[in-house]
Design a protein around this motif. Sequence first.
Motif, short mmCIF file in Angstrom:
data_model
loop_
_atom_site.label_atom_id
_atom_site.label_comp_id
_atom_site.label_asym_id
_atom_site.label_seq_id
_atom_site.Cartn_x
_atom_site.Cartn_y
_atom_site.Cartn_z
N GLY A 265 0.69 -2.34 -1.96
CA GLY A 265 0.54 -1.92 -0.58
C GLY A 265 1.76 -2.23 0.25
O GLY A 265 2.14 -1.46 1.14
N ALA A 266 2.43 -3.37 -0.05
CA ALA A 266 3.63 -3.73 0.69
C ALA A 266 4.75 -2.70 0.48
O ALA A 266 5.47 -2.35 1.42
CB ALA A 266 4.10 -5.11 0.25
N ALA A 272 6.46 3.87 4.07
CA ALA A 272 5.77 4.77 4.99
C ALA A 272 6.04 4.41 6.45
O ALA A 272 6.30 5.28 7.29
CB ALA A 272 4.26 4.73 4.72
N LEU A 273 5.99 3.12 6.76
CA LEU A 273 6.24 2.71 8.14
C LEU A 273 7.70 2.90 8.52
O LEU A 273 8.02 3.20 9.68
CB LEU A 273 5.81 1.26 8.34
CG LEU A 273 4.30 1.00 8.22
CD1 LEU A 273 3.99 -0.49 8.29
CD2 LEU A 273 3.52 1.76 9.30
N GLY A 274 8.61 2.73 7.55
CA GLY A 274 10.01 3.03 7.81
C GLY A 274 10.22 4.50 8.15
O GLY A 274 11.00 4.85 9.04
N GLY A 317 -1.12 -5.70 2.41
CA GLY A 317 0.28 -5.47 2.03
C GLY A 317 0.95 -4.43 2.90
O GLY A 317 2.09 -4.60 3.34
N ILE A 318 0.24 -3.32 3.15
CA ILE A 318 0.81 -2.24 3.96
C ILE A 318 1.20 -2.75 5.34
O ILE A 318 2.31 -2.50 5.84
CB ILE A 318 -0.19 -1.07 4.09
CG1 ILE A 318 -0.32 -0.33 2.76
CG2 ILE A 318 0.24 -0.10 5.20
CD1 ILE A 318 -1.42 0.72 2.75
N GLY A 322 4.76 -4.47 5.53
CA GLY A 322 5.32 -3.28 6.18
C GLY A 322 5.68 -3.55 7.63
O GLY A 322 6.73 -3.12 8.12
N GLY A 323 4.81 -4.28 8.34
CA GLY A 323 5.10 -4.64 9.73
C GLY A 323 6.31 -5.55 9.83
O GLY A 323 7.15 -5.41 10.73
#
Length: 401
Positions: A265-266, A272-274, A317-318, A322-323
């Motif tokens: 998820g990370a 994806a967030l990038g 993880g996302i 990601g944050g």
Amino acid sequence: MAQTHTGKLQKILTIFLCFWVAFFEGFDLQAPGIAAKGIAATFGLDQVQMGYVFSLGVFGMLFGAFFGGRIADYLGQKKVLMLSIGIFGVFMSLTAIAPSIEILYAARFFTGLGLGAAMPTMISVVGDEATEANRGKLNSLMYCGLPVGAIFVAGLAILLPEIQWQTLFLIGGLTPLALIPFMAIILKDKPKPVAVAQVSTEAVPGMAQVLFKDQQYKNTFPLWVGFFFTLMINYILISWLPNLLMEQGLQKQQAFMVMLVFQVGAVIGTLALGYLLDRLKLWQMAVIIYSGLFVALSLLFTTTSISMLVLAGVMGGIFSTGGQSILYGISPIFYSGTGKVTGVGSAISLGRLGAMTGPLLTGKILALGLGTTGILMASLPAVVISAVAVTALSRYKSAHK
């Protein structure tokens, strides 16, 4: 045309090299969590002492990020990054052969010191290659090395369940030393503007000027708060999640599987967030990231269903890693010129302070017998505070598109 080709190749190789630096940071961040049972058994440590093992590395990162960033503004990014990786590799290897708990503590601290100095320098190197149109993409390509490194460690633990914890640390310590010759060849320090000769103290502004002068504090303080609480949550999950899941009744392999999907998820979240960072306003990113993290934590610490824990692990993880990658990606835009690495390093230092606080706080909560409910009650307010802080930075970023 040849010069354009050379410049593009230089950028690709620089991002690729920084990916591998991030990979070994991810390796080191995950290895203590995977090896926690073995380390505790070898040295006879209780939960509070294991909290120190987790946090001393992060304590070293705090000093490394703060002073490494400052030194890089004077000596150049290339020299500091090479030195940082050398320190990290040597002391991570020493962790594996530590003869006493005192040497183990010292090795973890100096491992963190090397990693801490590497991160702001690496972020500034990538920031120098980026434009506003591709900042999120380049940062995510670099930073996804961190969860990939963590996945590698978790994968080793699943595929080789009998692997000794010392072997993990030797792999993670010796291998990154091979990067140093490539850094010497590939990395280039950003050329300084040609000007009338000045002493270096005039060329590099004072720390207070970089961080606070001309209303710069309006950016510095929210950035610090966002880093502190976001990394606090991230390191609670990275350091303690396998143990917490086993205490909730999961078998060792099941706990490692949740940790593995957390790191998958990370990777997804970082990329994806990038991508979204280049297209959405920062306040919109804050809503997505911290709402998702709030839900993920609530699920992780309140359910015992394997399927729900897998879902919560992926979400965790996302939105946590990601944050964190988004904060790393935006931090260079708030500082400029010769003080950039100082500014980025200060923010990362506050993040490392949060990262050190998280595992220690978790150890204390568990020692008091408050369990996962106590951890959840400590974590959710931190999510809300982070969301407010990052939202406060949105106006500045929009004005500098």
